[in-house]
Write a protein that holds these residues in place. Structure first.
Motif, short mmCIF file in Angstrom:
data_model
loop_
_atom_site.label_atom_id
_atom_site.label_comp_id
_atom_site.label_asym_id
_atom_site.label_seq_id
_atom_site.Cartn_x
_atom_site.Cartn_y
_atom_site.Cartn_z
N ALA A 124 0.85 -1.20 0.00
CA ALA A 124 0.00 0.00 0.00
C ALA A 124 0.88 1.24 0.00
O ALA A 124 1.77 1.37 0.84
N LEU A 125 0.63 2.12 -0.96
CA LEU A 125 1.35 3.39 -1.05
C LEU A 125 0.39 4.52 -0.70
O LEU A 125 -0.59 4.75 -1.43
N LEU A 126 0.65 5.20 0.39
CA LEU A 126 -0.17 6.32 0.81
C LEU A 126 0.55 7.62 0.48
O LEU A 126 1.72 7.81 0.85
N ASN A 127 -0.13 8.50 -0.23
CA ASN A 127 0.40 9.83 -0.57
C ASN A 127 1.79 9.72 -1.19
O ASN A 127 2.74 10.39 -0.77
N SER A 128 1.89 8.89 -2.20
CA SER A 128 3.17 8.70 -2.87
C SER A 128 3.31 9.65 -4.07
O SER A 128 2.32 10.01 -4.70
N GLY A 150 21.23 23.11 6.18
CA GLY A 150 20.81 23.32 7.55
C GLY A 150 19.57 24.15 7.73
O GLY A 150 19.20 24.50 8.87
N ASP A 151 18.88 24.49 6.65
CA ASP A 151 17.67 25.28 6.73
C ASP A 151 16.48 24.34 6.95
O ASP A 151 15.92 23.79 6.02
N MET A 152 16.12 24.16 8.22
CA MET A 152 15.03 23.24 8.58
C MET A 152 13.71 24.01 8.60
O MET A 152 13.24 24.48 9.65
N ASP A 153 13.12 24.17 7.46
CA ASP A 153 11.85 24.89 7.34
C ASP A 153 10.71 23.98 7.77
O ASP A 153 10.44 22.97 7.13
N VAL A 154 10.07 24.32 8.88
CA VAL A 154 8.95 23.53 9.38
C VAL A 154 7.62 24.04 8.83
O VAL A 154 6.72 23.27 8.53
N GLN A 155 7.49 25.35 8.70
CA GLN A 155 6.22 25.93 8.28
C GLN A 155 5.83 25.52 6.87
O GLN A 155 4.64 25.34 6.57
N GLY A 156 6.82 25.39 5.98
CA GLY A 156 6.52 25.01 4.59
C GLY A 156 5.79 23.69 4.49
O GLY A 156 4.71 23.60 3.88
N PRO A 157 6.35 22.61 5.07
CA PRO A 157 5.63 21.33 5.02
C PRO A 157 4.26 21.38 5.67
O PRO A 157 3.30 20.81 5.13
N LEU A 158 4.16 22.06 6.82
CA LEU A 158 2.87 22.12 7.49
C LEU A 158 1.82 22.79 6.63
O LEU A 158 0.65 22.37 6.59
N LYS A 159 2.22 23.82 5.91
CA LYS A 159 1.28 24.53 5.02
C LYS A 159 0.84 23.63 3.87
O LYS A 159 -0.33 23.64 3.47
N ARG A 160 1.78 22.85 3.33
CA ARG A 160 1.44 21.97 2.21
C ARG A 160 0.62 20.77 2.66
O ARG A 160 -0.20 20.24 1.90
N TRP A 161 0.84 20.31 3.88
CA TRP A 161 0.28 19.04 4.32
C TRP A 161 -1.09 19.12 4.97
O TRP A 161 -1.78 18.11 5.08
N PHE A 162 -1.48 20.33 5.44
CA PHE A 162 -2.70 20.41 6.25
C PHE A 162 -3.65 21.49 5.76
O PHE A 162 -3.23 22.55 5.30
N GLY A 163 -4.95 21.21 5.95
CA GLY A 163 -5.98 22.20 5.74
C GLY A 163 -6.32 22.89 7.05
O GLY A 163 -5.54 22.84 8.02
N GLU A 164 -7.50 23.47 7.12
CA GLU A 164 -7.86 24.30 8.27
C GLU A 164 -8.90 23.66 9.19
O GLU A 164 -9.28 24.27 10.19
N THR A 239 -5.31 -0.75 -7.14
CA THR A 239 -6.54 -0.04 -6.79
C THR A 239 -6.17 1.37 -6.33
O THR A 239 -5.30 1.54 -5.48
N ALA A 240 -6.84 2.37 -6.87
CA ALA A 240 -6.63 3.75 -6.44
C ALA A 240 -7.78 4.17 -5.53
O ALA A 240 -8.93 3.81 -5.76
N CYS A 241 -7.43 4.94 -4.49
CA CYS A 241 -8.44 5.47 -3.58
C CYS A 241 -8.08 6.91 -3.24
O CYS A 241 -6.92 7.19 -2.91
N VAL A 242 -9.06 7.79 -3.31
CA VAL A 242 -8.84 9.20 -3.01
C VAL A 242 -9.77 9.61 -1.87
O VAL A 242 -10.98 9.44 -1.97
N ILE A 243 -9.17 10.13 -0.80
CA ILE A 243 -9.94 10.59 0.34
C ILE A 243 -10.28 12.07 0.12
O ILE A 243 -9.38 12.91 0.07
N ARG A 244 -11.53 12.37 -0.05
CA ARG A 244 -11.97 13.71 -0.40
C ARG A 244 -11.75 14.70 0.75
O ARG A 244 -11.89 14.35 1.92
N GLU A 245 -11.36 15.92 0.37
CA GLU A 245 -11.20 17.05 1.28
C GLU A 245 -10.10 16.82 2.32
O GLU A 245 -10.17 17.36 3.44
N HIS A 246 -9.08 16.04 1.96
CA HIS A 246 -7.93 15.85 2.84
C HIS A 246 -6.65 16.03 2.03
O HIS A 246 -6.66 15.95 0.80
N LYS A 247 -5.55 16.24 2.76
CA LYS A 247 -4.28 16.56 2.10
C LYS A 247 -3.26 15.45 2.33
O LYS A 247 -3.58 14.26 2.20
N HIS A 248 -2.04 15.81 2.71
CA HIS A 248 -0.92 14.86 2.69
C HIS A 248 -0.91 13.88 3.86
O HIS A 248 -0.53 12.73 3.68
#
Length: 278
Positions: A124-128, A150-164, A239-248
């Protein structure tokens, strides 16, 4: 959950603690192995561990450079991570497993199923990611270079990975903690391999005959619905499955839906003859 430690065999002349793997294990039955994504840890699978440990022997690995596991050397690529997974399964005395990965872990799981088909009952590959566009490839390679500096940007991934939504914000707080705690060297090495890994095994999905699930979130901007559907179409039993209204981080933000889909995947019949032939 209790964290366990596994010692891998080591090349001659290196310290005894050269290669350590940390992991969580729970339950009994047919083995189900989870591999998390870059910057995460085995705790990222907690909703799946709790659910599937009722029916399976669940093993959630901390990949190299994460959660106490020894990092791979600088310059390691996706194939090195695939070989690492094989060594871990050998050390655990596991011959054939059900294998699930998220993001970078999905690339590892897919590469392992292609390289060692006889050792994978279901994958199973999730969010590949799969064959990024030139623009997406450039962006992720630039992020890899920044992380290596050494630039550990945390905010960038969080913005891409999550909704509100409330569920996403709750998961976001936990993910932020994991990102802030990750070993910088391990993160850099793994992200570099991730940035170059989307097409390493992309042309070989037709070789995979076991039940293969490709799941992602509808609103994931990088691990897109079209990627999952393309891989599923190429695999013999995909088999492909898409979870609606969710992100990474869909396994954390929509755990009930993800667990239900994976439970059906685990019921799919395995062709033992095909595994032996492989």
């Amino acid at each position: 959950m209790t964290l366990k430690t596994l010692q891998l065999s080591k090349p001659d002349g290196l310290p005894e603690d050269f290669r350590v793997v940390c992991y969580h294990e729970q339950g009994t039955g047919e083995p189900l192995v989870f591999v998390h994504g870059v910057g995460m840890c085995s705790h990222a699978w907690e909703p799946q561990i709790a659910f599937f440990a009722k029916t399976h022997r669940v093993i959630a690995l901390n990949m190299p450079g994460h959660g106490g596991s020894t990092p791979l050397p600088t310059g390691a690529d996706l194939r090195d991570f695939v070989r690492w997974l094989g060594e871990v399964l050998d050390a655990l005395d596991l011959e054939a497993v059900n294998l699930a990965g998220h993001s970078m872990g999905a690339l590892i799981a897919g590469g392992f199923a292609i390289t060692f088909p006889e050792r994978v009952r279901r994958v199973a590959l999730l969010n590949s990611v799969h064959r990024r566009t030139p623009e997406a490839r450039k962006a992720v390679e630039e992020r890899a270079l920044q992380i290596a500096k050494g630039d550990m940007d945390v905010q960038g991934p969080l913005k891409r990975w999550f909704g509100e939504s409330g569920a996403e914000q709750s998961a976001r707080r936990r993910v932020r903690e994991w990102l802030e705690a990750v070993d910088p060297q391990g993160y850099a090495v793994t992200y570099s391999a991730f940035s170059r890994g989307d097409d390493v095994f992309a042309d070989q999905w037709e070789q995979v005959t076991c039940p293969a699930l490709f799941l992602t979130g509808e609103d994931d901007p990088n691990s897109t619905e079209s990627m999952s559907r393309e891989m599923a179409s190429a695999a013999a039993n995909g088999t492909a499955c898409v979870i609606r209204e969710h992100k990474h981080m869909v396994n954390l933000t929509a755990p009930d839906q993800v667990n239900a889909v994976m439970a059906e995947w685990l019921k799919e019949a395995v062709d033992q003859t095909e595994m032996e032939r492989a």
